[in-house]
Structures are given as C-alpha cells and as structure tokens.
Design a protein around this motif. Structure first.
Motif, PDB file in Angstrom:
ATOM      1  N   HIS A 165       0.813  -1.223   0.000  1.00  0.00           N
ATOM      2  CA  HIS A 165       0.000   0.000   0.000  1.00  0.00           C
ATOM      3  C   HIS A 165       0.843   1.268   0.000  1.00  0.00           C
ATOM      4  O   HIS A 165       0.361   2.341   0.363  1.00  0.00           O
ATOM      5  CB  HIS A 165      -1.014  -0.048   1.151  1.00  0.00           C
ATOM      6  N   CYS A 175      -7.342   0.931  -5.214  1.00  0.00           N
ATOM      7  CA  CYS A 175      -6.785  -0.232  -4.515  1.00  0.00           C
ATOM      8  C   CYS A 175      -7.850  -0.882  -3.628  1.00  0.00           C
ATOM      9  O   CYS A 175      -8.847  -0.251  -3.282  1.00  0.00           O
ATOM     10  CB  CYS A 175      -5.605   0.224  -3.667  1.00  0.00           C
ATOM     11  N   CYS A 177      -7.680  -1.283  -0.628  1.00  0.00           N
ATOM     12  CA  CYS A 177      -7.731  -0.573   0.658  1.00  0.00           C
ATOM     13  C   CYS A 177      -8.591   0.683   0.571  1.00  0.00           C
ATOM     14  O   CYS A 177      -8.800   1.365   1.570  1.00  0.00           O
ATOM     15  CB  CYS A 177      -6.323  -0.206   1.126  1.00  0.00           C
ATOM     16  N   ARG A 179      -7.850   3.360  -1.238  1.00  0.00           N
ATOM     17  CA  ARG A 179      -7.088   4.511  -1.724  1.00  0.00           C
ATOM     18  C   ARG A 179      -6.707   4.281  -3.189  1.00  0.00           C
ATOM     19  O   ARG A 179      -7.121   3.304  -3.797  1.00  0.00           O
ATOM     20  CB  ARG A 179      -5.856   4.715  -0.843  1.00  0.00           C
ATOM     21  N   CYS A 182      -1.883   2.558  -5.126  1.00  0.00           N
ATOM     22  CA  CYS A 182      -1.001   1.695  -4.327  1.00  0.00           C
ATOM     23  C   CYS A 182      -0.259   0.715  -5.247  1.00  0.00           C
ATOM     24  O   CYS A 182      -0.746   0.359  -6.321  1.00  0.00           O
ATOM     25  CB  CYS A 182      -1.798   0.876  -3.320  1.00  0.00           C
TER      26      CYS A 182
END
Ligand SMILES: [Zn+2]
Length: 328
Positions: A165, A175, A177, A179, A182
């Motif tokens: 990440h 991504c 996650c 965000r 990454c």
C-alpha cells in the motif's frame, strides 16, 4: 544451522479464506503430513474452529505435538492470541489462541500469515543466510514481512508492514484498501487482470480474446503471461509497465530498509515468465547508489508452505532473541 526447535514436532497451520494448510514441522524445518482442506469460511468462525480442532486431533493421533503455530490471514494480536480482523475469513475479535489451547491442551502461538511466510523463508528458505530481508508475496494482493537485524519488524501497531500500500501513482488505479495508486493496485494479479479486462472491453485487438474464447470472466494471469510470451502487443504493453512498477516498488524498499536480500514469492512470481528475468538489475538501476551493489533478489523456496512452516517456527528456541517482537 540457524535454529533448533524446542521440541521435535510442531504442528503448523496456515489459515486463509479459501484453504487451511497443515503439516508437522521438525527441528530442521522439514515438513511431513502436509495437507490442504477447504476453510468454508462462509460457515462462520465456530464451524471453522471446529474444522481446525478436528484437523489438530488427527495430527495429535499421529505424533506427540508440543506446540501449534498458526499463521492467519488478518490483523493479529499475537500476545493475546486474537484475530482482530480478517476480511478473508470475515472474522472480528476471534480469540483463536485460547479456544484452540482449551480444546487441544497444547500451547498455541499466532501470527499474521505474511509475517509467518517471512519467518519461514528466513529460518528455512531463500532468506536463511541473511540478517536483513524483505519477503514479498504477490498474488491476488501483496503480502509482506520484514526482518531487520534478525528481528521481525511489526511496527508500532504490530500490524506492519503493508508494503503493497505504498503509493506509486497519485490518483492511480483504485486499490482494495480504498485509496488510489497503491503498489498492489499496479502489480498484483488482480490489478493485471483488471487492467487487461478494461482494454479488452474497449475493443483493443488482442489474442486474449482467443485464449479466453471470448469469455471475459475466464481471463487469468496465466493467459496474460501466455499472450505476453507470444508477443501480443496489449499483453506486452501491460506487462512491461507492471515489471517497471515492480522494480520501482522494490527499489523504494531497498532505499528505505537497505536489505541484503528480497525474497519474492506468490502466484505471479511462481508462474514461469519473464517477470523476474533481469529484475535484480532493474532494481539496482533504480536504487540509491550506496545500497544497490549488495542487494540480492531471490525467489522464495517454500512456496505455499512458507506460512505454516513460519507459524511452526514461532516455537524455535531462538525466536525470543531472533524474533524478539513475538515473545515479550
Ligand atoms: Zn492500497
């Protein structure tokens, strides 16, 4: 020889969202009785724990087991033996350590699966000769573990590292996650497939259409690598860039941590391809001058058994000094 187990036989378990891998690990890191069974995680923690108990019973009937080392895909409080959160298993706050100890009467030690794989490679695999290693597993996502000066580094929260990440492109691809940009969203298997699928959907001419029989859902990294090898221009474009970002991410890690060795494993590394050919030179080219001459890039040796072997290694005599982060 780097290490000796406290006792002869430790049961290693690697519990993931899809499968549970198990086997007995002896003091030399040799594995016997390896097996994989489905996790059936959709049945919930109680059922999965019952499956694990049955599995442990089977091994206890075969051998005298003095410890159970569990690698688990998720955030772990290893001192308390609790899985704080595992998206793969859909678990929250499951006190697996105590539950298994109570049901089996055997000491349990718990660790995150990526850190376990790193310990496995460090003690018994490609990283065994080195004091500073980074272990990176690239499959659907990116798993990572770091050993600095012979100690497993897990950061302030005990959950580090998450090298997948680090952001390489501002406003890059989304991504897992949440965000953007990454490393995982650029070089993981799912990122590669996603990118190829987008291009196919826009009508780009590619042999991937023939390989998949026009079935977009059957697109795999294997097909993309095959097309890459055959010189298909879409696959070549995608994989050339993936390889550049792979090298760039590795060089960033070299610059921050100055490891002696980076161990690479996981689905897309294990496939026979050009992905790792010349990669070490590319990384050296992008690395800080003082560090680049000494860094080695090696393929992982333990394959999909690294996690359970690393879990079992939590019972090494030397873990308290070498992996001081675990026992304290
Ligand atoms: Zn991310």
């Amino acid at each position: 020889m780097r290490c000796i187990m406290n006792e002869n036989y430790i049961l290693g378990l690697d519990i993931g969202g899809t499968s549970i891998k198990a086997g007995i690990v002896n003091k030399w890191g040799n594995l016997k009785g390896f097996q994989t069974i489905p996790t059936n995680s959709s049945q919930g923690p109680d059922q999965v724990l019952a499956t694990i108990n049955t599995l442990i019973q089977y091994y206890q009937e075969q051998d005298s087991i003095s410890g159970i080392g569990i690698a688990l895909a998720g955030s772990i409080n290893n001192k308390a033996g609790v899985c704080i959160y595992s998206p793969n298993l859909n678990w929250r706050n499951v006190a697996i350590g105590k539950i298994i100890e109570d049901s089996t009467g055997t000491e349990v030690r718990l660790i995150n699966d990526a850190n376990a794989a790193c310990l496995g490679e460090y003690f018994f695999g490609a990283g065994r000769s080195y004091n500073n290693i980074i272990c990176i597993t690239i499959g659907t996502g990116i798993g990572s573990g770091v050993i600095l000066d012979n100690k497993l580094f897990t950061g302030n929260s005990g959950l580090a590292p998450e090298v997948g990440h680090m952001v390489l492109i501002k406003d890059g691809p989304r991504c897992s996650c949440g965000r953007k940009g990454c490393w995982e969203a650029l070089v993981s298997a799912s990122a590669i497939i996603k990118r190829a699928a987008v291009e196919i959907n826009t009508g780009t001419s590619t042999m991937l259409n023939e390989l998949t029989g026009g079935e977009k859902d059957s697109l795999t990294v294997q097909y993309i690598f095959k097309a890459w090898q055959a010189g298909d221009s879409l696959a070549v474009d995608i994989m050339t860039e993936v390889k550049e970002y792979l090298a760039l991410g590795l060089a960033n890690l070299v610059n921050i941590l100055n490891p002696k060795c980076i161990v690479l494993g996981g689905g897309i590394i294990d496939l026979d391809s050009e992905l790792t050919a010349g990669l070490e030179d590319m990384v050296k080219e992008l690395s800080f001058p003082s560090f680049k001459d000494t860094v080695l890039i090696k393929k992982a040796k333990l394959g999909n058994k690294a996690g359970l072997v690393g879990g079992a290694s939590l019972f090494l005599k030397e873990i308290e000094t070498l992996g001081g982060q675990y026992v304290n």
